[in-house]
Structures are given as structure tokens and as C-alpha cells.
Design a protein around this motif. Structure first.
Motif: not given
Length: 256
Positions: A36-44, A73-79
């Protein structure tokens, strides 16, 4: 869109430990907030902190989904949102019936978060004839005499029980006999179900009692920290006095 009665989550889910399944909704909630905050990727590490678990456990959980992220890079949030939603069966339409439209049942019916998570309140059922025909959250309450027909007509496999405890087992038996295979029980009683039927119990009083325990412990720790160095809490000195005999001696034989 598929309905809950005719389609089940991917069979691969059967190989996922129950403890991991219980944490998937926590990850999904954190990921949805990021999306919802349009964050594309996130680390574990970031996602683990948001979900309240450690990062090693998160990586292990995601390995069951076949998702390992990308180094640096981390994980793709949307996926991940899609993956977890699919594993939880939230990409399908799950019709739900709520039985017992008192204050709690009405509150659940009015909860707006069900539809966005793949659940559709298909029917509201109550045993009170005066409730039948009333509108709650835009849905007409139907009498419990129609329960079996309602479940069959709507292809319901998930039932929510918010009745008084004395009738919860009877309601449960009717739901199961009508084809419901998953039950969320808010009634403060333990339900007996046959094999193949899943029950999740939500007991608000137990949760409050656990919170009361933690509050009491925190209050005790704060009181102990407030004492001068070397001081003994009054509760301990009172106990020591009670343990001593009339002349201040400790009894040779302690009471059982």
C-alpha cells in the motif's frame, strides 16, 4: 471466480508445517502494508521485524513456498503477496455463514476486511424468530431452520459460530452435517468435531487473562525496581513472618 466448496488451495500446502501456516497471515499483513506504500522490495530482516519473528525463521518459512529472495535485493513484495495469498487460498471466493447474530455476530458481519481477503459473508443465521428478516450489514438475517438449505445453496464450507456456549455444539453438529468442513468458534466452549473438520477457537476472555498475567508481572517488576538496593519486598517479609512460630522460630516441620 471459483467457490470454496469446489476448489481447495494447492496440494503443495500439505507439506507446509502448521507453525509456518500460522505465520503466513502475519507476513501477508506486513507485506500488504508495504504494498500500500508502493514499496517494491523488502529484506528478510525488515519483513521479519514487521511481522514480529526472527529473520532465520522467516527465510525457512518462505523456503516452503519456493521463495528465496535475491541476494542484495530482498523479496519482491507484490509477488510474495500473491504467493502467500495463493497458499492460504485467498485468491478464491470463500462464502462464509455466521450463526448467532448478537452483538459479536453483527460486529463480524459489519467487518469490512473479509471481502478484501477472499471471504464473502454469504448468510447470517439466528434462532430468534424476531431477528429473521432484519438487515445487518446489508444482509437479511435468516432463521436457523433454513440452515441446511442456506449452506447448500451458497456452497458454504466455512462457518462462524457466535452463539451462546450452551447451543454451540448443536449448531456445530448441524453445520458439519450440512457439509461445512471448517469452523471458526467464538463461543466459550470446546467443540467436538469428526475427522476432516477443522476448528479454530477464538476465546477473548482467555486472551484478556493472558494480558492480565503480563500486566501483573510488569507491575511486580516495576515495584521491585523501585525498592532501594538491598530492600526486601513487603510481601516477602510478610511471608517469612507467617512461616515463623509464635516466638519467631522457624517450625521444625513445615506445613504441607
Amino acid at each position: 471466480m471459483a467457490t470454496g466448496r469446489t476448489h481447495r488451495p494447492a496440494t503443495r500446502s500439505r507439506g507446509i508445517p502448521e507453525a509456518t501456516v500460522a505465520r503466513l497471515p502475519l507476513y501477508l499483513r506486513a507485506l500488504t502494508a508495504l504494498s500500500e506504500r508502493s514499496v517494491p522490495t523488502v529484506s528478510s530482516e525488515e519483513l521479519a521485524a514487521a511481522a514480529g519473528v526472527n529473520s532465520a525463521k522467516l527465510r525457512k518459512d518462505f523456503s516452503y513456498l519456493g521463495s528465496y529472495g535475491t541476494r542484495g535485493v530482498g523479496y519482491d513484495v507484490e509477488y510474495l503477496v500473491y504467493q502467500i495469498s495463493r497458499e492460504l487460498g485467498l485468491t478464491q471466493d470463500w462464502p462464509v455463514v455466521i450463526v448467532g447474530i448478537g452483538n459479536l455476530g453483527a460486529a463480524l458481519a459489519n467487518y469490512g476486511g473479509f471481502a478484501s481477503r477472499g471471504f464473502r459473508v454469504a448468510a447470517l443465521i439466528d434462532a430468534d424468530p424476531e431477528m429473521a428478516g432484519k438487515q445487518v450489514a446489508g444482509i437479511t438475517v435468516q432463521h436457523s431452520d433454513e440452515m441446511e438449505r442456506i449452506i447448500s445453496d451458497n456452497g458454504v464450507s466455512i462457518g462462524v459460530i457466535t452463539t451462546p456456549p450452551g447451543v454451540a455444539q448443536q449448531v456445530c453438529d448441524r453445520l458439519v452435517a450440512a457439509g461445512v468442513t471448517s469452523i471458526l468458534n467464538f463461543a466459550p466452549t470446546v467443540l467436538s468435531v469428526p475427522d476432516g473438520v477443522d476448528v479454530r477457537k477464538v476465546d477473548l476472555s482467555i486472551e484478556l487473562q493472558i494480558l492480565a498475567f503480563h500486566e501483573q508481572r510488569k507491575a511486580g517488576e516495576e515495584a521491585a525496581n523501585a525498592l532501594p538496593d538491598g530492600a526486601v519486598p513487603a510481601s516477602v517479609t510478610r511471608k517469612e513472618s507467617a512461616d515463623k512460630g509464635p516466638d519467631g522460630d522457624v517450625p521444625a516441620v513445615m506445613p504441607a
